[in-house]
Scaffold this active site. Structure first.
Site, PDB file in Angstrom:
ATOM      1  N   TYR A  30     -19.189 -10.253  25.764  1.00  0.00           N
ATOM      2  CA  TYR A  30     -18.802 -11.362  26.740  1.00  0.00           C
ATOM      3  C   TYR A  30     -19.517 -12.860  25.868  1.00  0.00           C
ATOM      4  O   TYR A  30     -19.190 -14.013  26.272  1.00  0.00           O
ATOM      5  CB  TYR A  30     -19.364 -11.262  28.172  1.00  0.00           C
ATOM      6  CG  TYR A  30     -18.707 -10.322  28.698  1.00  0.00           C
ATOM      7  CD1 TYR A  30     -17.517 -10.588  29.617  1.00  0.00           C
ATOM      8  CD2 TYR A  30     -19.072  -8.909  28.685  1.00  0.00           C
ATOM      9  CE1 TYR A  30     -16.888  -9.522  30.267  1.00  0.00           C
ATOM     10  CE2 TYR A  30     -18.390  -7.957  29.233  1.00  0.00           C
ATOM     11  CZ  TYR A  30     -17.276  -8.292  30.232  1.00  0.00           C
ATOM     12  OH  TYR A  30     -16.683  -7.257  30.798  1.00  0.00           O
ATOM     13  N   LYS A  73     -21.674   3.957  23.516  1.00  0.00           N
ATOM     14  CA  LYS A  73     -20.803   4.432  22.523  1.00  0.00           C
ATOM     15  C   LYS A  73     -21.305   4.670  21.122  1.00  0.00           C
ATOM     16  O   LYS A  73     -21.105   4.033  20.190  1.00  0.00           O
ATOM     17  CB  LYS A  73     -19.651   3.535  22.492  1.00  0.00           C
ATOM     18  CG  LYS A  73     -18.375   4.057  21.846  1.00  0.00           C
ATOM     19  CD  LYS A  73     -17.678   5.386  22.367  1.00  0.00           C
ATOM     20  CE  LYS A  73     -16.424   5.845  21.708  1.00  0.00           C
ATOM     21  NZ  LYS A  73     -15.868   7.161  21.943  1.00  0.00           N
ATOM     22  N   ASP A 128     -16.695   7.161  27.243  1.00  0.00           N
ATOM     23  CA  ASP A 128     -15.344   7.831  27.530  1.00  0.00           C
ATOM     24  C   ASP A 128     -15.656   8.974  28.349  1.00  0.00           C
ATOM     25  O   ASP A 128     -14.931   9.506  29.257  1.00  0.00           O
ATOM     26  CB  ASP A 128     -14.627   8.226  26.257  1.00  0.00           C
ATOM     27  CG  ASP A 128     -15.782   8.730  24.977  1.00  0.00           C
ATOM     28  OD1 ASP A 128     -16.804   8.406  25.185  1.00  0.00           O
ATOM     29  OD2 ASP A 128     -14.827   8.971  23.993  1.00  0.00           O
ATOM     30  N   ASP A 173     -15.668  -0.599  38.252  1.00  0.00           N
ATOM     31  CA  ASP A 173     -14.394  -0.769  39.063  1.00  0.00           C
ATOM     32  C   ASP A 173     -13.557   0.795  39.352  1.00  0.00           C
ATOM     33  O   ASP A 173     -13.073   0.889  40.114  1.00  0.00           O
ATOM     34  CB  ASP A 173     -13.343  -1.591  38.232  1.00  0.00           C
ATOM     35  CG  ASP A 173     -13.176  -2.951  38.525  1.00  0.00           C
ATOM     36  OD1 ASP A 173     -14.351  -3.538  39.086  1.00  0.00           O
ATOM     37  OD2 ASP A 173     -12.064  -3.777  38.400  1.00  0.00           O
TER      38      ASP A 173
END
Ligand code: NAD
Length: 367
Positions: A142, A189, A221, A249
């Site tokens: 971001y 990750k 993941d 979310d």
């Protein structure tokens, strides 16, 4: 207690739900004899329309001179449908986090027993789930360098983390774990990303200061899968900005709806409290938005920024009482039964307020 609270409704249903969060704060002030002074300010699309700036200087001054902020959401279809627009509502949100040094976003994922059937996940898997996410807020893709190559067909967003950014949020997550089930799951990750390898290294080092807290590392993941497969296996989840955005979310489905999840953004100074949902253009103006995430945000505000634990808990009890009585907004109504009594945004807020008055404070303190 005397405190100044800025209400920052933003756009879309942000306006509708913060009205209800404020209503609840006003009733709490009345019941407990506090003085909460409210100021309202603008951000996002409204602010662009008024001044061309998604976070005007006057808003920043107001935010820096208050004791806590209750925020709604920003966003407008005009910008979602036209990626070429240079001035965008979300820039106001990102700038606000930077200006106020809000680097840690706390997202409690707690399922009310009454909503077990509202989730798309099986009740026996969900029951007893209680997760606290720590999402880093000021680094990652971001805020890294972004752009397009000259031909316009290649774009990039740099995923970047600095040691101090990881250290300060890791400390917060481990401290919180000590007040819970003493387990931190750090999500990254690290098998492919260098920024994740630094993340994992720093978190492992910080963990040495908290030998009483168990630390495990998961790849994002795999964590995304396990959240749905076995949500009870998580206590505190510590993760970066992008992975936290997506995983929370997903985790909203554990709580039944986006309209049920509150968050607190904290850091160097004033705390900001907001639902995790956005401005939800699809339901704006229909009066059906679930205000409980904003009301739960008000509860977090009282607890974290003002240390008012009894007041904060009373709000949770009032929500429980509301749900126990069968009252629902449409997003959390159980399609399998017709027993639910459907309320709109405003009547749901008013019902929670009415429950605040009904729960005897004296009994509550003794419980
Ligand atoms: P969203 O969270 O606004 O909505 C996702 C879905 O959940 C929609 O179907 C919506 O109707 C539903 N929903 C959300 N909140 C609800 C509530 N309180 N009650 C009932 N249903 C609810 O996400 P989106 O649709 O991807 O984005 C809409 C806009 O919001 C975009 O402009 C986006 O940029 C913005 N956004 C802002 C924030 C923020 O301000 N923090 C966060 C996410 C998205």
């Amino acid at each position: 207690m005397k405190r100044k609270i800025v209400i920052l409704p933003g756009d879309g249903i942000g306006k509708e739900v913060t009205t209800e969060g404020k209503k609840v704060l006003q009733k709490i002030a009345e019941i407990f004899d506090h003085q909460f002074d409210f100021e309202e300010s603008i951000i996002g699309h409204d602010a662009i329309e008024a001044s061309g700036n998604p976070l005007p200087d006057e808003t920043i001054v107001q935010l820096k001179n208050c004791d806590a902020i209750l925020f709604g959401a920003v966003g407008h279809p005009k910008y979602d449908n036209d990626p070429t627009l240079k001035v965008r509502p979300e820039q106001g949100l990102l700038k606000m986090r930077k200006e106020l040094g809000l680097y840690a976003n706390l997202r409690p994922i707690k399922l009310f027993d009454e909503l077990l059937e509202a989730s798309s996940i099986k009740a026996e898997i969900l029951k007893g789930s209680d997760i606290l996410f720590f999402r880093e807020l000021t680094g990652d893709v971001y805020f890294g360098e972004k752009g397009r190559k000259d031909d316009g067909n290649t774009a990039y967003d740099l995923m970047i983390y600095q040691r101090y950014e990881i250290e300060r949020i890791a400390h917060k997550a481990f401290l919180a774990a000590r007040t819970r089930r003493r387990k931190v799951t750090s999500v990254d990750k690290a098998n492919v990303l260098e920024s994740s390898r630094l993340w994992r290294q720093v978190v492992t080092e910080i963990a040495k200061n908290y030998p009483d807290v168990e630390l495990d590392h998961q790849f994002v993941d795999s964590a995304a899968m396990k959240l749905i497969q076995n949500p009870r296996s998580f206590d505190v989840v510590l993760t970066g900005n992008l992975f936290g955005d997506i995983l929370t979310d997903e985790a909203s489905q554990i709580a039944g709806s986006m309209g049920m999840l509150a968050s607190a953004s904290v850091g160097d100074s004033v705390g900001l409290y907001e639902p995790i949902h956005g401005s939800a253009h699809d339901i704006t103006g229909k009066g059906i938005a679930n205000p409980l995430a904003s009301i739960l945000s008000a509860s977090l505000l009282l607890d974290i920024s003002f240390g008012l634990k009894e007041e904060s808990e009373l709000i949770i009890k009032a929500i429980e009482a509301t749900l126990k009585s069968g009252y629902r907004t449409v997003d959390i109504a159980d399609s399998k039964t017709s027993k639910d009594k459907i309320l709109n945004t405003s009547t749901m807020g008013s019902f929670v307020v009415s429950q605040l008055e009904k729960i005897p404070v004296v009994n509550y303190f003794n419980s």
